[in-house]
Scaffold this motif. Structure first.
Motif, mmCIF file in Angstrom:
data_model
loop_
_atom_site.group_PDB
_atom_site.id
_atom_site.type_symbol
_atom_site.label_atom_id
_atom_site.label_comp_id
_atom_site.label_asym_id
_atom_site.label_seq_id
_atom_site.Cartn_x
_atom_site.Cartn_y
_atom_site.Cartn_z
ATOM 1 N N ILE A 139 4.410 12.183 -6.893
ATOM 2 C CA ILE A 139 3.702 11.858 -5.714
ATOM 3 C C ILE A 139 3.396 10.155 -5.672
ATOM 4 C CG2 ILE A 139 1.652 11.909 -4.578
ATOM 5 C CD1 ILE A 139 1.554 14.805 -4.669
ATOM 6 N N VAL A 140 2.972 9.883 -6.941
ATOM 7 C CA VAL A 140 2.698 8.560 -7.003
ATOM 8 C C VAL A 140 3.724 7.747 -7.197
ATOM 9 C CG1 VAL A 140 1.690 7.066 -9.152
ATOM 10 C CG2 VAL A 140 0.408 9.056 -8.400
ATOM 11 N N LEU A 141 4.877 8.119 -7.873
ATOM 12 C CA LEU A 141 6.204 7.253 -7.819
ATOM 13 C C LEU A 141 6.376 7.088 -6.401
ATOM 14 C CD1 LEU A 141 8.506 6.070 -9.438
ATOM 15 C CD2 LEU A 141 9.367 8.171 -9.643
ATOM 16 N N THR A 142 6.573 7.980 -5.472
ATOM 17 C CA THR A 142 7.372 7.906 -4.046
ATOM 18 C C THR A 142 6.132 7.147 -3.393
ATOM 19 O OG1 THR A 142 8.051 9.916 -4.394
ATOM 20 C CG2 THR A 142 8.254 9.154 -2.347
ATOM 21 N N HIS A 143 4.937 7.294 -3.387
ATOM 22 C CA HIS A 143 3.792 6.348 -3.016
ATOM 23 C C HIS A 143 4.148 4.797 -3.084
ATOM 24 C CE1 HIS A 143 -0.387 5.653 -1.582
ATOM 25 N NE2 HIS A 143 -0.170 4.491 -2.234
ATOM 26 N N GLU A 144 4.319 4.601 -4.345
ATOM 27 C CA GLU A 144 4.462 3.058 -4.850
ATOM 28 C C GLU A 144 6.021 2.617 -4.356
ATOM 29 O OE1 GLU A 144 2.331 1.364 -5.665
ATOM 30 O OE2 GLU A 144 0.782 2.999 -5.796
ATOM 31 N N LEU A 145 6.790 3.392 -4.501
ATOM 32 C CA LEU A 145 8.132 3.066 -3.910
ATOM 33 C C LEU A 145 8.146 2.672 -2.352
ATOM 34 C CD1 LEU A 145 11.091 2.682 -4.963
ATOM 35 C CD2 LEU A 145 11.480 5.092 -4.202
ATOM 36 N N PHE A 146 7.403 3.472 -1.557
ATOM 37 C CA PHE A 146 7.062 3.125 -0.201
ATOM 38 C C PHE A 146 6.823 1.754 0.114
ATOM 39 C CE2 PHE A 146 4.666 2.622 3.689
ATOM 40 C CZ PHE A 146 5.725 2.651 4.510
ATOM 41 N N HIS A 147 5.755 1.406 -0.814
ATOM 42 C CA HIS A 147 5.081 0.261 -0.650
ATOM 43 C C HIS A 147 6.008 -1.079 -1.048
ATOM 44 C CE1 HIS A 147 1.218 1.488 -0.042
ATOM 45 N NE2 HIS A 147 0.711 1.854 -1.285
ATOM 46 N N LEU A 148 6.953 -0.832 -2.154
ATOM 47 C CA LEU A 148 7.902 -1.760 -2.436
ATOM 48 C C LEU A 148 8.858 -1.805 -1.313
ATOM 49 C CD1 LEU A 148 9.614 -1.979 -5.804
ATOM 50 C CD2 LEU A 148 11.084 -1.905 -3.560
ATOM 51 N N ALA A 149 9.270 -0.884 -0.656
ATOM 52 C CA ALA A 149 10.507 -0.761 0.493
ATOM 53 C C ALA A 149 9.826 -1.510 1.672
ATOM 54 C CB ALA A 149 10.666 0.681 0.715
ATOM 55 N N ALA A 150 8.846 -1.212 2.035
ATOM 56 C CA ALA A 150 8.009 -1.753 3.130
ATOM 57 C C ALA A 150 7.457 -3.314 3.079
ATOM 58 C CB ALA A 150 6.993 -0.704 3.636
ATOM 59 N N ARG A 151 7.345 -3.868 1.829
ATOM 60 C CA ARG A 151 6.734 -5.090 1.575
ATOM 61 C C ARG A 151 7.259 -6.212 2.473
ATOM 62 N NH1 ARG A 151 3.415 -4.235 -1.237
ATOM 63 N NH2 ARG A 151 4.242 -3.824 -3.101
ATOM 64 N N ALA A 152 8.346 -6.340 2.785
ATOM 65 C CA ALA A 152 8.778 -7.401 3.747
ATOM 66 C C ALA A 152 8.420 -7.077 5.232
ATOM 67 C CB ALA A 152 10.341 -7.757 3.664
ATOM 68 N N ASP A 153 7.833 -6.103 5.341
ATOM 69 C CA ASP A 153 7.409 -5.509 6.728
ATOM 70 C C ASP A 153 5.958 -5.355 6.925
ATOM 71 O OD1 ASP A 153 10.249 -5.428 8.262
ATOM 72 O OD2 ASP A 153 10.395 -3.862 6.498
ATOM 73 N N THR A 154 5.268 -5.667 5.813
ATOM 74 C CA THR A 154 3.810 -5.590 5.682
ATOM 75 C C THR A 154 2.717 -6.744 5.448
ATOM 76 O OG1 THR A 154 4.267 -3.240 4.676
ATOM 77 C CG2 THR A 154 2.012 -3.945 4.452
ATOM 78 N N ALA A 155 2.110 -7.064 6.546
ATOM 79 C CA ALA A 155 1.541 -8.160 6.464
ATOM 80 C C ALA A 155 0.408 -8.304 5.504
ATOM 81 C CB ALA A 155 0.846 -8.533 7.956
ATOM 82 N N LEU A 156 0.292 -9.566 5.176
ATOM 83 C CA LEU A 156 -1.043 -9.702 4.123
ATOM 84 C C LEU A 156 -2.180 -9.148 4.685
ATOM 85 C CD1 LEU A 156 -0.201 -13.240 2.907
ATOM 86 C CD2 LEU A 156 0.525 -11.193 1.849
#
Length: 263
Positions: A139-156
């Motif tokens: 769960i933690v691995l997939t959660h963090e991977l989503f953050h990585l994948a969505a990084r360029a689409d996630t505003a500061l």
């Protein structure tokens, strides 16, 4: 530095898998050719953690791609730390912050939103992650991977509660709501995630429930649209995002949210 985090799961009766005895090879090639680089900073203990991560990363990539698509970094860097100081250093975290119940973070050095590109991305696991059950680690691995994948689409300045709630939606299997879930029908808030301990755990859960509610009520595509409208670069306020993504207003959204919480 932009990042997202996952909580340390509650202790499980299911111990970590014996596969932790053999270090994982690095780099790995998973999915449609993504490279995974595994970096161990804690000797045998973190070698074992990376072996487990290496066994799960392919499924995590598939889960993220199913929800978010395939247009994200081709290289995935995973760092397993052996001490809290190493964790704070590798993740670039403020040592004065409350990180003791955080299992992992996903961070980037710089994000170029205009060119849809992030640099210096990495997932950093805290020392406590070695004790997680296999399910909790996945769960933690997939959660963090989503953050990585969505990084360029996630505003500061994206609403953190929605960023974390959607990451949990991608990563966590749905489970029945606990008794009393409907006691608080307010929309989640960033402040719910600030203080370590039960308040933060409950805040993550409520953010996850909200993401599930949106997907159940407006479809998974609706949840993805809401993330883009509410969290993307140049996003408007939440009410505007709700109108654009879900074709409703926050009053109706809250009413449906309250109904969903009652089951």
């Amino acid at each position: 530095m932009l990042g997202g985090s996952a909580l340390v799961a509650a202790p499980s009766a299911t111990p970590p898998s014996p596969r932790s005895a053999v270090p994982a090879p690095s780099p790995l090639i998973v999915g449609d050719g993504r490279t995974v680089r595994l970096i161990s900073l804690g000797g045998d203990r973190t070698d074992g953690l990376l072996t487990r991560i290496g066994g799960d990363i392919g499924a995590a990539v598939a889960a993220v791609e199913k929800f978010w698509g395939t247009d994200w970094d081709r290289e995935i860097v995973v760092i397993a730390t052996g001490s809290q100081q190493d964790f704070l250093t590798q993740a670039g975290l403020d040592p004065r912050g409350q990180w003791q119940d955080i299992a992992a973070v996903s961070v980037a050095e710089q994000v170029d939103f205009a060119h849809h590109r992030a640099s210096g991305q990495r997932m950093v696991f805290a020392p406590g992650a070695v004790a997680m059950s296999d399910q909790a680690l996945r769960i933690v691995l997939t959660h963090e991977l989503f953050h990585l994948a969505a990084r360029a689409d996630t505003a500061l300045d994206a609403p953190r509660w929605l960023v974390e709630g959607v990451a949990d939606f991608v990563a966590r299997p749905p489970t029945p709501l606990p008794p009393g879930a409907a006691a608080d029908t307010a929309l989640p808030a960033d402040a719910d995630l600030d203080a370590a301990g039960p308040q933060r755990v409950h805040g993550y859960d409520r953010a996850w429930w909200f993401a599930r509610f949106v997907a159940d009520t407006y479809g998974v595509d609706g949840l993805r649209r809401l993330y883009t409208e509410a969290c993307g670069p140049g996003h408007g306020d939440f009410a505007t995002a709700v109108h654009r993504a879900l074709n409703t207003d926050t009053t109706e959204l809250r009413a449906r949210w309250a109904q969903w919480l009652t089951g």
